[in-house]
Design an enzyme around this catalytic site. Sequence first.
Site, PDB file in Angstrom:
ATOM      1  N   SER A   1       1.642  -1.022 -10.014  1.00  0.00           N
ATOM      2  CA  SER A   1       0.797  -1.048  -8.854  1.00  0.00           C
ATOM      3  C   SER A   1       0.327   0.347  -8.404  1.00  0.00           C
ATOM      4  O   SER A   1      -0.695   0.458  -7.728  1.00  0.00           O
ATOM      5  CB  SER A   1       1.538  -1.703  -7.690  1.00  0.00           C
TER       6      SER A   1
ATOM      7  N   SER B   1       6.052  -0.092 -11.624  1.00  0.00           N
ATOM      8  CA  SER B   1       4.822   0.343 -10.951  1.00  0.00           C
ATOM      9  C   SER B   1       4.550   1.841 -10.994  1.00  0.00           C
ATOM     10  O   SER B   1       3.469   2.278 -10.594  1.00  0.00           O
ATOM     11  CB  SER B   1       4.816  -0.118  -9.495  1.00  0.00           C
TER      12      SER B   1
ATOM     13  N   LYS C   1       0.912   7.387  -2.790  1.00  0.00           N
ATOM     14  CA  LYS C   1       0.556   5.971  -2.789  1.00  0.00           C
ATOM     15  C   LYS C   1       0.438   5.492  -1.348  1.00  0.00           C
ATOM     16  O   LYS C   1       1.185   5.943  -0.470  1.00  0.00           O
ATOM     17  CB  LYS C   1       1.661   5.202  -3.525  1.00  0.00           C
TER      18      LYS C   1
END
Lengths: 93, 479
Positions: B147, B171, B72
Amino acid sequence: MNKEEVLKLAKLARIEISSEEAESLAHEFEAILKYVGEIKGARLKGTGGKEKPLLRNVMREDVNPHESGIYTEALLNAAPKRKGQYVSVKKIL
Amino acid sequence: MIDLQKLTIVSAREALKKGDFTARELTQACLDAIKHKDPEVHAFLEVFDDCLEQAEKANINLPLGGIPIALKDNMLVKGKIASAGSKILENYRATYDSTVVKKLKEAGAVIIGRTNCDEFAMGSSTENSAYGPTKNPIDPERVPGGSSGGSAAAVAAGMVLAAFGSDTGGSIRQPAAFTGIVGMKPTYGRVSRSGLIAMASSLDQIGPFAKTVEDAEMLYEVVKGQDPLDSTTLSDSSLANSSDVSFGKHGQNLLGKNGFTIGVPRDFFEGQLDKDVAENFEEAVKKFESLGYKIKNISLPLLKYSLAVYYILMPAEVSSNLARFDGVKYGLHVDGENSIDDYFKTRGAGFGREARRRIILGTYVLSSGYYDAYYGQAVNMKRAITEELRDAFKEVDLILTPSTPTPAFKFGEKSDPLSMYLADIFTVPGNISGCPSASVPSGFSGLPAQAGNLPLGLLLTADLGNEAAIFEAGKDFQK
């Protein structure tokens, strides 16, 4: 919550927002605060907080410093403006 | 031909050792898949230019030797850009490796690139990324969740074998459910956040995405552990010696299946599920029963306050954590008339809408006159919810709920912030309590229009430090 309150909060948070955004944020905050406000009336069993928490603040020993200056260049290069060995900002006073 | 859609870390390691393909060939296969699929999916913000070089150097005897992994965009890799999906860090290059990256490199992993996410990990769909949304590879009209949606999509689309994300309210687990893969949030304090761009520090935790629970366990084993650079990390011995909690002992003792009990808190989720999700969940419960697990209905009346607690504590911490982005030390700088105007201009232009919303909301709940009513009460409620969950773990080894109330939703479907926030309703208690929690694929929804092709997830949550129970039951469920 109204537009003026949102603009005041934005000022405290050092964020420039438009008057239109403040207006729509005020409406959104109404809904969010109504939702989160439901915990205000919730009854909690008294816990006293006596149990030892698992996580504690741990400070490292103040020993073995790294060699002075070895990270200076890398960090200064990340700054938007630098002047020699300093980060440069506008005059404050 | 390497079939990345099916290949797991476990099977890739075997194949590498047998010489079926080389680490370079495996990485090349990922790069080809990215080239072919990512123009549509948009999982990656950057594919690193040194992947093949890393693969050639990789020692395949190491735990993750030659395994291609994506990260990420909020985890620092020295010398690479880490933008957290934000314009304010668009050109920021990390000056050091995050601890997770350091451990992955030491384990021989090939770091393929950085994946898209909601700005500063704030969102449940990747629609808040400053660089455009990621599409769900199962159905490009739908969100991949967020996310960490880019990481989930990259694994689900077969572009990498595994990925890492961060989970502050769901997330990792929610996008894993939406894309049909495994996503795990470890116990708070088990994985170092040094080098993770912080959102809400009392809740943030890094964890893996993979196709199987077995792979996720391997990844977790590599990155876990105490770190002097993150003072909240727990040592293995503090887990083993704690008299207060079960810490792995409880579940492990009971892993003889017949004694292994799964608690189902129906009062927490009933009435909130899509029909398909409800049916799928009941089937999953039956499957566990048929595998020899005991099912026990439990009541957790405080759990429903978790999301409200979250939307007080998280913005409060966001407003404090994101104060560091000032246009002085690193990141974007927009010139104003004077020094303070520099702050207003930089932060106004650099932060996207959701980041601005949360910072301002956080400023409100922490402001004088409102602090006790919101923040103070939320802290007390957080403790009460944690106690309620911990008490439940005296009677059950795992708590089972659906991962999300619905399958992946369409782009633009949740345009008002509150409805988007509700996508995390089942995952948030894991962050509030710190308990480890994972989403495991649980088949597909039967939406008529979609011919039943949207993945659903099952959420397994265990007591602090008891990741073992999740891995054991998750592996059984995936068999």
